[in-house]
Design an enzyme around this catalytic site. Structure first.
Site, mmCIF file in Angstrom:
data_model
loop_
_atom_site.group_PDB
_atom_site.id
_atom_site.type_symbol
_atom_site.label_atom_id
_atom_site.label_comp_id
_atom_site.label_asym_id
_atom_site.label_seq_id
_atom_site.Cartn_x
_atom_site.Cartn_y
_atom_site.Cartn_z
ATOM 1 N N ASP A 51 0.731 -1.307 0.025
ATOM 2 C CA ASP A 51 -0.022 -0.099 0.175
ATOM 3 C C ASP A 51 0.906 1.220 0.042
ATOM 4 O O ASP A 51 0.480 2.386 -0.116
ATOM 5 C CB ASP A 51 -1.118 0.005 1.212
ATOM 6 C CG ASP A 51 -0.432 0.028 2.593
ATOM 7 O OD1 ASP A 51 0.807 -0.189 2.618
ATOM 8 O OD2 ASP A 51 -0.995 0.029 3.495
ATOM 9 N N SER A 52 2.124 1.101 0.010
ATOM 10 C CA SER A 52 3.194 1.948 -0.369
ATOM 11 C C SER A 52 2.913 2.940 -1.603
ATOM 12 O O SER A 52 3.402 3.707 -2.086
ATOM 13 C CB SER A 52 4.729 1.642 -0.350
ATOM 14 O OG SER A 52 4.723 0.376 -1.046
ATOM 15 N N ASP A 90 -0.886 -6.110 0.178
ATOM 16 C CA ASP A 90 -1.208 -5.514 1.522
ATOM 17 C C ASP A 90 -2.741 -5.243 1.576
ATOM 18 O O ASP A 90 -3.489 -4.820 0.456
ATOM 19 C CB ASP A 90 -0.504 -4.047 1.225
ATOM 20 C CG ASP A 90 0.746 -4.019 2.151
ATOM 21 O OD1 ASP A 90 0.726 -4.758 3.233
ATOM 22 O OD2 ASP A 90 1.565 -3.075 1.762
ATOM 23 N N LYS A 120 -1.072 -9.444 3.350
ATOM 24 C CA LYS A 120 -0.379 -8.800 4.374
ATOM 25 C C LYS A 120 -1.150 -8.114 5.190
ATOM 26 O O LYS A 120 -1.939 -7.264 4.735
ATOM 27 C CB LYS A 120 1.020 -8.027 3.891
ATOM 28 C CG LYS A 120 1.760 -7.581 5.034
ATOM 29 C CD LYS A 120 3.109 -7.398 4.713
ATOM 30 C CE LYS A 120 3.428 -6.145 3.868
ATOM 31 N NZ LYS A 120 2.935 -4.661 4.576
ATOM 32 N N GLU A 122 -1.262 -5.302 8.931
ATOM 33 C CA GLU A 122 -0.305 -4.930 9.854
ATOM 34 C C GLU A 122 -0.806 -5.122 11.250
ATOM 35 O O GLU A 122 -2.123 -4.881 11.555
ATOM 36 C CB GLU A 122 -0.222 -3.316 9.736
ATOM 37 C CG GLU A 122 0.472 -2.841 8.327
ATOM 38 C CD GLU A 122 0.617 -1.565 7.882
ATOM 39 O OE1 GLU A 122 0.336 -0.601 8.975
ATOM 40 O OE2 GLU A 122 0.949 -1.008 6.770
ATOM 41 N N GLU A 189 9.450 -4.056 10.431
ATOM 42 C CA GLU A 189 9.883 -2.830 9.923
ATOM 43 C C GLU A 189 10.351 -1.807 10.791
ATOM 44 O O GLU A 189 9.561 -1.778 12.040
ATOM 45 C CB GLU A 189 8.594 -1.974 9.129
ATOM 46 C CG GLU A 189 8.914 -0.782 8.756
ATOM 47 C CD GLU A 189 7.738 -0.521 7.523
ATOM 48 O OE1 GLU A 189 6.960 -1.139 7.010
ATOM 49 O OE2 GLU A 189 8.026 0.855 7.045
HETATM 50 O O1 KIV Z 1 3.678 -1.089 1.737
HETATM 51 C C1 KIV Z 1 4.839 -1.538 1.594
HETATM 52 O O2 KIV Z 1 5.517 -1.270 0.567
HETATM 53 C C2 KIV Z 1 5.247 -2.170 2.620
HETATM 54 C C3 KIV Z 1 6.664 -2.757 2.703
HETATM 55 C C4 KIV Z 1 7.705 -1.659 2.498
HETATM 56 C C5 KIV Z 1 6.998 -3.732 3.707
HETATM 57 O O3 KIV Z 1 4.466 -2.495 3.494
#
Ligand code: KIV
Length: 275
Positions: A51-52, A90, A120, A122, A189
């Site tokens: 989600d980056s 994510d 994924k 968090e 992280e």
């Molecule tokens: O959103 C993302 O790119 C991430 C990674 C940096 C682990 O969660």
């Protein structure tokens, strides 16, 4: 690097128990077809639709406005470039926090509509029940603890976590709760290297670090950071393996110069009725 047949969540989960197969995991983010194909051909183990993308693709200051529909769309684009790698996505902010049922429904959409192989999430103990529910439905889960960007406001910004003894103990409890809930691996992280080492030594499942030192079982970087495409800001944990931002600007400047001076296109790049 693992062979194709070994790039799956079941294998990752048991990686540390297998001395002959153990190899550090390589994970890189991707958000589109072109780059996912290149990453896949480069042999990375896990491609993460992070989600980056809220920051590096959409230009937002954080990940909080990314929607489930956007994650599904980008996962579809990335999945078309994936032949061998494991494809993880994510779950965006508020797509899994309300209830385990809603989380499962949304995880299911990322797999069935997006083409992801795993999701994924968090968080630690607070989401362990949710992780258990998703895993028991047959969807592998990658955990993520430490600096969890979706808790940006709660954490007071992007700050290294686990600096005190009690914070480290809490991190370890979170990590163990996720392992018990069935996560196949864990992203660590923004935590001190010693804390990441202690967690890595305690867990049976692999850890994948980002800003968590050298002792993790694997490493992940955001593609734009790795390639040196991100000129906005470079955190200490990032190593750029190229300077693509410079190369891109040089190429576009040369194109502009050639167009303006009528040096492009030449005959070589033109069609003619008679030929
Ligand atoms: O959103 C993302 O790119 C991430 C990674 C940096 C682990 O969660």
């Amino acid at each position: 690097m693992l062979r194709k047949s070994k790039k799956n969540a079941h294998f990752f989960r048991h990686l540390k128990g297998s001395k002959e197969n153990y190899s550090k995991l390589v994970c890189v983010t991707a958000y589109d077809y072109t780059f996912s194909k290149l990453l896949d051909e480069s042999g990375v183990d896990i491609i993460l639709v992070g989600d980056s993308l809220g920051m590096v693709v959409q230009g937002h200051p954080n990940t909080l406005s990314v929607t489930l529909e956007q994650m599904i769309y980008h996962t579809q684009c990335v999945s078309r470039g994936v032949q061998e790698a494991h494809l993880c996505v994510d779950m965006p902010f508020m797509s899994y926090q309300v209830s385990p049922e809603e989380a499962l429904r949304n995880a299911g959409r990322l797999v069935s509509e997006g083409g992801a192989h795993s999701v994924k999430l968090e968080g630690g103990i607070a989401i362990a029940k949710t992780v258990e529910k998703i895993v028991s439905a047959g969807i592998p889960v990658l955990g993520h603890v430490g600096l969890t960007p979706q808790s940006f406001h709660q954490l007071g910004g992007y700050k290294v976590q686990g600096k005190t003894v009690s914070a480290r103990e809490a991190l370890l409890k979170d990590a163990l709760a996720l392992e018990d809930a069935g996560a196949y691996a864990l992203v660590l992280e923004g935590i001190p290297a010693e804390a990441a080492q202690a967690i890595t030594e305690k867990l049976k499942i692999p850890t994948i670090g980002i800003g968590a030192g050298p002792h993790c079982d694997g490493q992940v970087l955001v593609l734009q950071d790795l390639l040196g495409l991100n000129t906005d800001f470079k955190p200490k944990f990032v190593k750029s393996y190229s300077s693509l931002s410079t190369l891109v600007k040089e190429a576009v400047t040369q194109f502009s110069t050639e167009v303006r001076s009528s040096r492009f296109p030449t005959q070589e790049h033109s069609f003619y009725a008679g030929s």
